[in-house]
Design a protein around this motif. Structure first.
Motif, short mmCIF file in Angstrom:
data_model
loop_
_atom_site.label_atom_id
_atom_site.label_comp_id
_atom_site.label_asym_id
_atom_site.label_seq_id
_atom_site.Cartn_x
_atom_site.Cartn_y
_atom_site.Cartn_z
N THR A 1 0.84 -1.21 0.00
CA THR A 1 0.00 0.00 0.00
C THR A 1 0.87 1.26 0.00
O THR A 1 0.62 2.20 -0.74
N LEU A 2 1.89 1.27 0.84
CA LEU A 2 2.73 2.47 0.93
C LEU A 2 3.54 2.68 -0.35
O LEU A 2 3.65 3.82 -0.83
N ASN A 3 4.05 1.61 -0.91
CA ASN A 3 4.82 1.75 -2.15
C ASN A 3 3.95 2.34 -3.26
O ASN A 3 4.40 3.15 -4.05
N ARG A 4 2.68 1.91 -3.26
CA ARG A 4 1.77 2.48 -4.27
C ARG A 4 1.55 3.97 -4.05
O ARG A 4 1.14 4.67 -4.96
N MET A 5 1.75 4.40 -2.84
CA MET A 5 1.62 5.85 -2.56
C MET A 5 2.96 6.55 -2.76
O MET A 5 3.15 7.68 -2.30
N ASN A 6 3.90 5.85 -3.44
CA ASN A 6 5.25 6.41 -3.67
C ASN A 6 6.01 6.66 -2.39
O ASN A 6 6.74 7.64 -2.26
N ILE A 7 5.80 5.77 -1.44
CA ILE A 7 6.53 5.91 -0.18
C ILE A 7 7.48 4.73 -0.06
O ILE A 7 7.08 3.58 -0.24
N THR B 1 -8.41 2.46 3.44
CA THR B 1 -8.72 3.91 3.38
C THR B 1 -8.20 4.59 4.64
O THR B 1 -7.58 5.66 4.58
N ARG C 1 -4.41 4.90 4.46
CA ARG C 1 -3.92 5.98 3.58
C ARG C 1 -4.09 7.34 4.23
O ARG C 1 -3.22 8.19 4.15
N GLN C 2 -5.23 7.51 4.91
CA GLN C 2 -5.44 8.81 5.58
C GLN C 2 -4.41 9.03 6.67
O GLN C 2 -3.86 10.12 6.83
N ASN D 1 -1.11 10.01 5.17
CA ASN D 1 -1.10 11.41 4.71
C ASN D 1 -1.01 12.38 5.87
O ASN D 1 -0.27 13.36 5.81
#
Ligand SMILES: Nc1ncnc2c1ncn2[C@@H]1O[C@H](COP(=O)(O)OP(=O)(O)OP(=O)(O)O)[C@@H](O)[C@H]1O
Ligand SMILES: [Mg+2]
Length: 446
Positions: free
Chosen positions: A22-28, A109, A112-113, A116
């Motif tokens: 999940t984090l990698n998909r958020m470019n993390i 969800t 991700r919040q 962020n």
């Protein structure tokens, strides 16, 4: 921030993998550890922007890791992952300084919040903005300085804050400042007076409703949780929440999800919860009028807004500030307060705190002769009588505060009788000079 970097610590390989993907998909970027020992090794070698850690680890407790990171020279936001239903552990972790929690099974969800929010926090400069708070929340007493520094600290957390204090003492102002100092400051601050909404409308007011869910619901309506999305929800007079809604609020805090009235789907929410009341919630819990579990959840961090009489040294500055504000809005020249007027204010009891001070000054502005406000213009209610033991009401005030009050009244009276000569006052009271000085300092009367 370029390429944020996150440390993930969990002994379950499935969870590590889910978080990592999940984090990698958020470019993390991520690195994973399965226990505390290997996490510490990674922490020594790298500089992270965020840490996500499980609480029960094979070689120890996640709580120790929170301590370790906070004491290190590279502190970062830490979010804890807890087993479903173990909210107690999440609360303990937040009390220790974790900025938020995530419960298993992990909801993407919500995850991700959380990420962020954490990244906004890491991007916010660590230097405090105490100067800004200083302009808005006035007072140089130690009590006010402590409050300002606490506001700056708690603004960096997601943990619910409970603000207690007498009426008019500044609870709402404190709540607004926590929001303004937080990374949520560009999203809404929604304040709601829980005592002002009819009980039957409350659920819809909080969580919204679907069209047709009850008579009068002619359209879909968003509730306060959604209005505050991304920002802060301030529940003022939280003691007035009906028991039925307390249960629903409890769920919303725990699951970070709400369900509109008449709706079938849950909606995840991202709000910071602040609450306040002038009532004694602790006593209400004991009497069964407020749910203990909810009290425990909204009160992860508690701040006390001190009564004005306990910080009399702040009164001259506050009075001047309020006079300037009032004079400007009345297009009047700013008057000065006579010495006697200031003395009178410093010794007045102020049951209505700063709001009462403002009202007193507003009235005086209408009456004074155009130059100086004298003691008489203030028209202070008589409150110099000593409080009486039969008037003591433990649900309004703790015994300690009550005794402090009496001590303060007695010392003020003795000082006045001895024209503020401390040596004479000490003699008069049968105290040593040092003991008098100590008491005056403790009570903020020096
Ligand atoms: N330290 C302070 N510096 C400047 N203004 C203050 C301070 N404390 C309170 N005030 C002002 O006093 C007024 C009352 O404060 P506030 O509304 O925050 O009190 P409260 O504790 O929420 O009261 P209540 O319990 O009646 O709701 C507001 O106008 C607020 O701006
Ligand atoms: Mg208020």
């Amino acid at each position: 921030m370029n390429n944020p970097f996150t440390l993930i610590i969990d002994d379950e390989p499935d969870i590590r993998e889910l978080l990592e993907i999940t984090l990698n998909r958020m470019n993390i970027q991520t690195l994973c550890a399965e226990d505390i020992t290997s996490a510490k090794k990674l922490l020594e070698k790298h500089s992270f922007d965020l840490c996500l850690t499980d609480m029960k680890l094979p070689d120890g407790n996640g709580l120790d890791l929170i301590d370790y990171i906070q004491k290190s020279n590279k502190p970062m936001p830490i979010a804890v992952i807890t087993a479903h239903g173990s909210m107690d552990i999440a609360i303990t972790a937040m009390k220790k300084g974790a900025f938020d929690f995530l419960s298993k099974p992990v909801d993407l969800t919500v995850l991700r919040q959380l990420i962020n929010n954490a990244l906004k926090l890491s991007a916010q400069p660590q230097t405090t903005k105490e100067r800004r708070t200083r302009h808005l929340l006035l007072g140089e007493s130690q009590l006010m300085r402590d409050i300002r520094s606490n506001i700056d600290k708690v603004a960096r957390s997601q943990a619910p804050v409970y603000i207690s204090g007498e009426s008019g003492s500044g609870k709402e102002l404190i709540a607004k400042l926590i929001h303004q100092q937080s990374p949520r400051n560009e999203s809404p601050f929604i304040a709601i007076n829980c005592g002002a909404i009819p009980a039957e409308l409350m659920e819809s007011e909080f969580f919204g409703h679907k069209k047709g869910s009850f008579t009068g619901a002619t359209t879909d309506k968003q509730g306060l949780f959604q209005a505050a999305e991304g920002g802060t929800l301030f529940l003022d007079e939280v003691a007035d929440l009906p028991l039925a809604l307390q249960v629903k609020l409890l769920r919303a805090i725990q699951e970070k999800k709400i369900r509109p009235v008449g709706g079938h789907q849950e909606i995840s929410t991202n709000i910071r919860l602040l609450s306040a009341t002038h009532k004694d919630l602790n006593a209400m819990v004991e009497r069964g009028e407020f749910r203990q579990d909810l009290y425990y959840r909204i009160n992860v961090i508690d701040l006390v807004s001190p009564p004005l009489r306990n910080r009399a040294s702040d009164i001259p500055e506050l009075a001047e500030h309020l006079l300037a504000k009032l004079a400007t809005s009345n297009v009047q020249q700013q008057p000065t307060l006579s010495k006697e007027a200031i003395h009178g204010l410093k010794h007045y009891h102020f049951p209505g705190n700063v709001r009462e001070l403002e009202n007193i000054l507003e009235r005086a502005l209408a009456l004074y002769d155009g130059k100086t406000i004298e003691l008489d213009d203030l028209n202070l209610p008589c409150s110099t009588e000593l409080p009486k033991a039969e008037e003591f009401n433990p649900s309004e005030m703790s015994l300690e505060d009550y005794l402090e009050e009496i001590e303060k009244e007695a010392l003020s009276k003795a000082l006045e009788e001895n024209r503020w000569n401390k040596t004479e006052t000490a003699k008069h009271l049968g105290l040593t000079f040092r003991s008098l000085r100590y008491r005056l300092k403790k009570l903020g009367l020096d």
